[in-house]
Write a protein that holds these residues in place. Structure first.
Motif, PDB file in Angstrom:
ATOM      1  N   LYS A 116       0.829  -1.210   0.000  1.00 14.34           N
ATOM      2  CA  LYS A 116       0.000   0.000   0.000  1.00 14.34           C
ATOM      3  C   LYS A 116       0.860   1.255   0.000  1.00 14.34           C
ATOM      4  O   LYS A 116       0.567   2.215  -0.705  1.00 14.34           O
ATOM      5  N   GLY A 117       1.925   1.249   0.782  1.00  7.95           N
ATOM      6  CA  GLY A 117       2.818   2.399   0.831  1.00  7.95           C
ATOM      7  C   GLY A 117       3.475   2.666  -0.507  1.00  7.95           C
ATOM      8  O   GLY A 117       3.631   3.816  -0.932  1.00  7.95           O
ATOM      9  N   ALA A 118       3.866   1.593  -1.216  1.00 13.43           N
ATOM     10  CA  ALA A 118       4.509   1.760  -2.516  1.00 13.43           C
ATOM     11  C   ALA A 118       3.519   2.244  -3.575  1.00 13.43           C
ATOM     12  O   ALA A 118       3.894   2.943  -4.514  1.00 13.43           O
ATOM     13  N   LEU A 119       2.242   1.886  -3.432  1.00  7.80           N
ATOM     14  CA  LEU A 119       1.232   2.222  -4.445  1.00  7.80           C
ATOM     15  C   LEU A 119       0.671   3.632  -4.341  1.00  7.80           C
ATOM     16  O   LEU A 119       0.078   4.122  -5.295  1.00  7.80           O
ATOM     17  N   GLU A 120       0.854   4.282  -3.207  1.00  5.89           N
ATOM     18  CA  GLU A 120       0.173   5.560  -2.977  1.00  5.89           C
ATOM     19  C   GLU A 120       0.397   6.580  -4.080  1.00  5.89           C
ATOM     20  O   GLU A 120      -0.526   7.264  -4.491  1.00  5.89           O
ATOM     21  N   GLU A 121       1.604   6.701  -4.581  1.00  9.75           N
ATOM     22  CA  GLU A 121       1.928   7.736  -5.566  1.00  9.75           C
ATOM     23  C   GLU A 121       2.050   7.188  -6.986  1.00  9.75           C
ATOM     24  O   GLU A 121       2.466   7.914  -7.879  1.00  9.75           O
ATOM     25  N   MET A 122       1.710   5.915  -7.180  1.00  8.56           N
ATOM     26  CA  MET A 122       1.893   5.304  -8.499  1.00  8.56           C
ATOM     27  C   MET A 122       0.664   5.488  -9.383  1.00  8.56           C
ATOM     28  O   MET A 122      -0.453   5.624  -8.903  1.00  8.56           O
ATOM     29  N   SER A 123       0.904   5.457 -10.687  1.00  7.18           N
ATOM     30  CA  SER A 123      -0.163   5.481 -11.682  1.00  7.18           C
ATOM     31  C   SER A 123      -0.268   4.095 -12.287  1.00  7.18           C
ATOM     32  O   SER A 123       0.695   3.326 -12.258  1.00  7.18           O
ATOM     33  N   PRO A 124      -1.416   3.746 -12.869  1.00  7.32           N
ATOM     34  CA  PRO A 124      -1.537   2.428 -13.500  1.00  7.32           C
ATOM     35  C   PRO A 124      -0.433   2.205 -14.541  1.00  7.32           C
ATOM     36  O   PRO A 124      -0.119   3.078 -15.342  1.00  7.32           O
ATOM     37  N   GLY A 125       0.173   1.024 -14.473  1.00  4.70           N
ATOM     38  CA  GLY A 125       1.262   0.672 -15.376  1.00  4.70           C
ATOM     39  C   GLY A 125       2.636   0.955 -14.814  1.00  4.70           C
ATOM     40  O   GLY A 125       3.638   0.522 -15.377  1.00  4.70           O
ATOM     41  N   ASP A 126       2.729   1.680 -13.702  1.00  6.86           N
ATOM     42  CA  ASP A 126       4.025   2.002 -13.096  1.00  6.86           C
ATOM     43  C   ASP A 126       4.627   0.789 -12.392  1.00  6.86           C
ATOM     44  O   ASP A 126       3.910  -0.072 -11.885  1.00  6.86           O
ATOM     45  N   VAL A 127       5.951   0.763 -12.338  1.00 15.28           N
ATOM     46  CA  VAL A 127       6.705  -0.269 -11.636  1.00 15.28           C
ATOM     47  C   VAL A 127       7.499   0.441 -10.547  1.00 15.28           C
ATOM     48  O   VAL A 127       8.223   1.395 -10.824  1.00 15.28           O
ATOM     49  N   SER A 128       7.373  -0.043  -9.311  1.00 17.57           N
ATOM     50  CA  SER A 128       8.061   0.604  -8.195  1.00 17.57           C
ATOM     51  C   SER A 128       9.531   0.217  -8.175  1.00 17.57           C
ATOM     52  O   SER A 128       9.959  -0.715  -8.849  1.00 17.57           O
ATOM     53  N   GLU A 129      10.288   0.937  -7.376  1.00 18.87           N
ATOM     54  CA  GLU A 129      11.655   0.529  -7.074  1.00 18.87           C
ATOM     55  C   GLU A 129      11.574  -0.691  -6.160  1.00 18.87           C
ATOM     56  O   GLU A 129      10.523  -0.995  -5.597  1.00 18.87           O
ATOM     57  N   PHE A 130      12.669  -1.380  -5.950  1.00 14.82           N
ATOM     58  CA  PHE A 130      12.720  -2.505  -5.029  1.00 14.82           C
ATOM     59  C   PHE A 130      12.475  -1.995  -3.612  1.00 14.82           C
ATOM     60  O   PHE A 130      13.056  -0.990  -3.203  1.00 14.82           O
ATOM     61  N   VAL A 131      11.613  -2.677  -2.878  1.00 23.87           N
ATOM     62  CA  VAL A 131      11.300  -2.316  -1.493  1.00 23.87           C
ATOM     63  C   VAL A 131      11.696  -3.491  -0.605  1.00 23.87           C
ATOM     64  O   VAL A 131      11.174  -4.595  -0.773  1.00 23.87           O
ATOM     65  N   ALA A 132      12.632  -3.267   0.311  1.00 28.25           N
ATOM     66  CA  ALA A 132      13.075  -4.324   1.219  1.00 28.25           C
ATOM     67  C   ALA A 132      12.002  -4.600   2.263  1.00 28.25           C
ATOM     68  O   ALA A 132      11.343  -3.689   2.745  1.00 28.25           O
ATOM     69  N   THR A 133      11.823  -5.885   2.592  1.00 27.19           N
ATOM     70  CA  THR A 133      10.894  -6.316   3.633  1.00 27.19           C
ATOM     71  C   THR A 133      11.610  -7.325   4.520  1.00 27.19           C
ATOM     72  O   THR A 133      12.675  -7.834   4.139  1.00 27.19           O
ATOM     73  N   PRO A 134      11.046  -7.653   5.671  1.00 22.56           N
ATOM     74  CA  PRO A 134      11.686  -8.656   6.530  1.00 22.56           C
ATOM     75  C   PRO A 134      11.826 -10.023   5.842  1.00 22.56           C
ATOM     76  O   PRO A 134      12.755 -10.765   6.123  1.00 22.56           O
ATOM     77  N   GLN A 135      10.915 -10.341   4.928  1.00 19.84           N
ATOM     78  CA  GLN A 135      10.972 -11.616   4.222  1.00 19.84           C
ATOM     79  C   GLN A 135      11.892 -11.563   3.003  1.00 19.84           C
ATOM     80  O   GLN A 135      12.097 -12.569   2.351  1.00 19.84           O
ATOM     81  N   GLY A 136      12.407 -10.432   2.644  1.00 22.72           N
ATOM     82  CA  GLY A 136      13.267 -10.279   1.463  1.00 22.72           C
ATOM     83  C   GLY A 136      13.022  -8.942   0.798  1.00 22.72           C
ATOM     84  O   GLY A 136      13.725  -7.981   1.051  1.00 22.72           O
ATOM     85  N   GLY A 137      12.010  -8.887  -0.039  1.00 20.09           N
ATOM     86  CA  GLY A 137      11.701  -7.645  -0.707  1.00 20.09           C
ATOM     87  C   GLY A 137      10.678  -7.863  -1.801  1.00 20.09           C
ATOM     88  O   GLY A 137      10.301  -8.993  -2.104  1.00 20.09           O
TER      89      GLY A 137
END
Length: 177
Positions: A116-137
């Motif tokens: 949800k945090g990564a999607l807030e500023e995205m438009s349809p068709g956009d690809v986010s940068e890599f986001v690290a998570t406790p399980q990997g990313g």
């Protein structure tokens, strides 16, 4: 407690009272190299793994972004990265808008808040940068946004304006005070 005064005052707890007594003091000492070696190796392995995951995720993000810009279908772009795509069922960024039955999604997708945090500023068709998570990313790809229900939007807007006004009044009052 000190060696000169080894007994504490009575301490009340739920089931009675305790009096603590200091039996002795062991001075802190640095670990020897042999004692620290397993912890150091585990930390180094973990850091290297995180660096590799981050590098692979960043490369995958850029590769997917470039290939989709060139017109290559998203499914093929994901396959070309040799990573697994995992679709997430539709959800709302607003927690209060989700029905109670959808609250179980957090159990199935532990990284839903990160998504949800990564999607807030995205438009349809956009690809986010890599986001690290406790399980990997993860790399988030927004395929589409569904239209908002007009009645729910009007209700949410009224609630937001009421909360916003109340917070503003509290801030003004505290500044005045």
């Amino acid at each position: 407690l000190t060696p000169q005064e080894p007994n504490s005052d009575a301490i009340q707890v739920a089931d009675g009272f305790y009096v603590l007594h200091l039996n002795g003091v062991t001075d802190a000492r640095p670990l020897t190299l042999e004692e620290a070696k397993p912890k150091i190796l585990a930390t180094l392995r973990s850091q290297r793994l995180q660096e590799r995951v981050s590098m692979k995720g960043t490369q995958a993000s850029h590769q997917i972004r470039e290939e989709t810009r060139m017109g290559i279908p998203l499914e093929i772009s994901i396959k070309n990265t040799s990573l697994k795509g995992e679709p997430v069922p539709p959800f709302s960024l607003d927690e209060s808008a989700a029905p109670d039955k959808d609250k179980d999604k957090d159990k199935n997708f532990p990284d839903l808040q990160v998504i949800k945090g990564a999607l807030e500023e995205m438009s349809p068709g956009d690809v986010s940068e890599f986001v690290a998570t406790p399980q990997g990313g993860l790399v988030v790809i927004l395929q589409k946004r569904e239209p908002v229900d007009a009645a729910a939007y009007a209700k949410g807007k009224a609630e937001f304006q009421e909360r916003f006004g109340r917070v503003k009044r509290e801030v003004v009052f505290l500044e005045w005070l």
